[in-house]
Design an enzyme around this catalytic site. Structure first.
Site: not given
Length: 459
Positions: A69, A194, A320
């Site tokens: 994709g 995709s 994070c």
């Protein structure tokens, strides 16, 4: 172990597995050859193209298969820009496009082109009028995803496509997240998707270029796939991708209704069960299987690790969990909390019992991480210092916000706390904390090191 990350990659559909195994025996030869093995391979390839085109809603000769994709998006952007070079070198994208489109835009800009990013609202949705206003006389191409990969918000593709049509600008749609649920509406010109997003095998993408759209394939010439995707076709993968797309579409209506109910349960229950949570994305115009929420005072990587230990596979758009330690560009564009971010995307067939167990496990998991990080209690107490400065330099999310909350009760109403931070996530998370707490975000200014973020206590 419940797998809740189908937005990254959906489990291989049983129909895809069967089709792949059969095509490995029948579709290994060169489809360009005229002997019987080649003819057999060509029949499989043509049948897969017709099935995929029917699902997309285009002509078979408008659709080519690509190695991924991402390759489809890169080829679509580059080919459309090159085909309309005489019109201009201006590209319009939304601020929340998939990185494959944004990377293509960055390459275009580095080569001397210009790019306009259209902002989104707090739900992650572009305004059609704002998108239309970004179109110029020299705009060569516009790009808009059908639905967002991180928060699930559906975009107004049909309205934007009409604005593009009136302006004479082709619109490329990244339909990777939505194609399993139905065709993309509107008069779009190009489309990329995709297979591994809908339960097909990885390594297969598709690119659609509508008839009448100017398109100039980039790179060395190749006779395969109408010259738009170089290299030997992965026929077994292509056959499996088309078969699985047809299969999931047959189940889509019923499964969308069922999963939407489970997702709505998560959207409603998580803020009730876990304090200080922000649910991201449009509450109505969204994909049926995806929900994203962020937990204040929580490290995203720690949360995902603990949920994995509890048996749940989820993902995150949080700073994070990024190797760059910068917030997700989607969450940044929306202006929502980025720390402790969890994306739950339910695959076809998800059991209701698995969702209920997730809701049972989550509160204790979040509480344990907050305790480990020394997060403060529910509210500030009275204080007498007019202004405080918190040095959080060198400390990553969620520590800067935790340190802010710890001392906030030490200033009176009207007093201020300034947080010094060199973590990019603080630019999102401190204003988000203010919004969740009903406090005033005064603003930011450069400091000797990092940035100073100032908050005024209002209650």
């Amino acid at each position: 172990m419940p797998y809740f990350d189908s937005a990254s990659a959906a489990p291989l559909h049983p129909v895809a597995r069967q089709a792949l195994q059969a095509a490995l025996d029948e579709g290994w030869a060169d489809p360009a050859r005229l002997y019987r093995e080649g003819r057999r391979a060509r029949l499989l390839l043509d049948a897969a193209r017709e099935a995929a085109a029917e699902a997309v809603g285009c002509r078979p000769d408008e659709l080519v298969f690509t190695p991924s994709g991402t390759r489809a998006a890169h080829s679509g952007v580059a080919g459309a820009l090159a085909g309309r070079r005489r019109a201009g070198r201006h590209l319009v994208v939304s601020a929340v496009e998939h990185s494959s489109v944004l990377h293509a835009a960055a390459a275009h800009e580095a080569a001397g082109g210009t790019v306009t990013e259209v902002a989104v609202d707090r739900g992650g949705r572009v305004a059609p009028d704002a998108y239309a206003a970004a179109l110029r006389d020299d705009t060569a191409l516009a790009c808009l995803q059908s639905a967002n990969h991180e928060v699930g918000t559906e975009q107004p593709v049909a309205e934007v496509a009409e604005a593009c049509r009136e302006a004479g600008v082709p619109l490329l749609v990244d339909a990777a997240q939505s194609l399993a649920w139905g065709p993309v509406e509107g008069a779009w010109s190009l489309l990329a998707a995709s297979a591994h997003k809908w339960g097909g095998p990885p390594g297969v993408g598709l690119l659609v270029v509508r008839k009448g759209t100017r398109f100039a394939p980039q790179g060395p010439a190749d006779e395969r796939e109408s010259g738009r995707s170089a290299g030997f076709e992965n026929i077994p993968g292509i056959v499996a991708a088309a078969a699985s797309l047809r299969a999931v579409r047959a189940e889509a209506a019923a499964e969308a209704a069922r999963l939407r109910g489970l997702v709505e349960r998560i959207r409603t229950r998580v803020p009730e069960l876990v304090p200080d949570v922000e649910v991201a994305g449009d509450p109505v115009r969204r994909l049926p299987h995806l929900v994203t929420f962020s937990c204040l005072y929580v490290d995203g990587e720690a949360l995902l690790t603990e949920l994995d230990r509890a048996g749940f596979s989820v993902s995150s758009g949080s700073s994070c969990t990024s190797s760059t330690l910068t917030p997700s560009h989607v969450l940044r564009a929306m202006g929502v909390l980025s720390e402790g971010n969890v994306r739950v995307s339910l695959p076809f067939g998800t059991a209701e019992a698995d969702v209920e167990r997730f809701l049972e496990v989550l509160p204790g998991t979040v509480a344990g991480i907050r305790e480990r990080f020394g997060a403060p209690g529910s509210g500030p107490v009275s204080g007498d210092a007019e202004a405080l400065v918190v040095d959080a330099l060198g400390r990553r999310c969620p520590i800067p916000v935790i340190e802010l909350a710890k001392v906030f009760g030490d200033v009176p109403v009207g007093g201020t706390v300034t947080v010094l931070s060199d973590d990019e996530a603080a630019r999102l998370d401190i204003p988000a904390w203010c919004g969740m707490r009903g406090q005033e975000y005064v603003g930011e200014h450069p400091a000797e090191r990092g940035t100073a973020y100032t908050v005024r206590r209002m209650s």
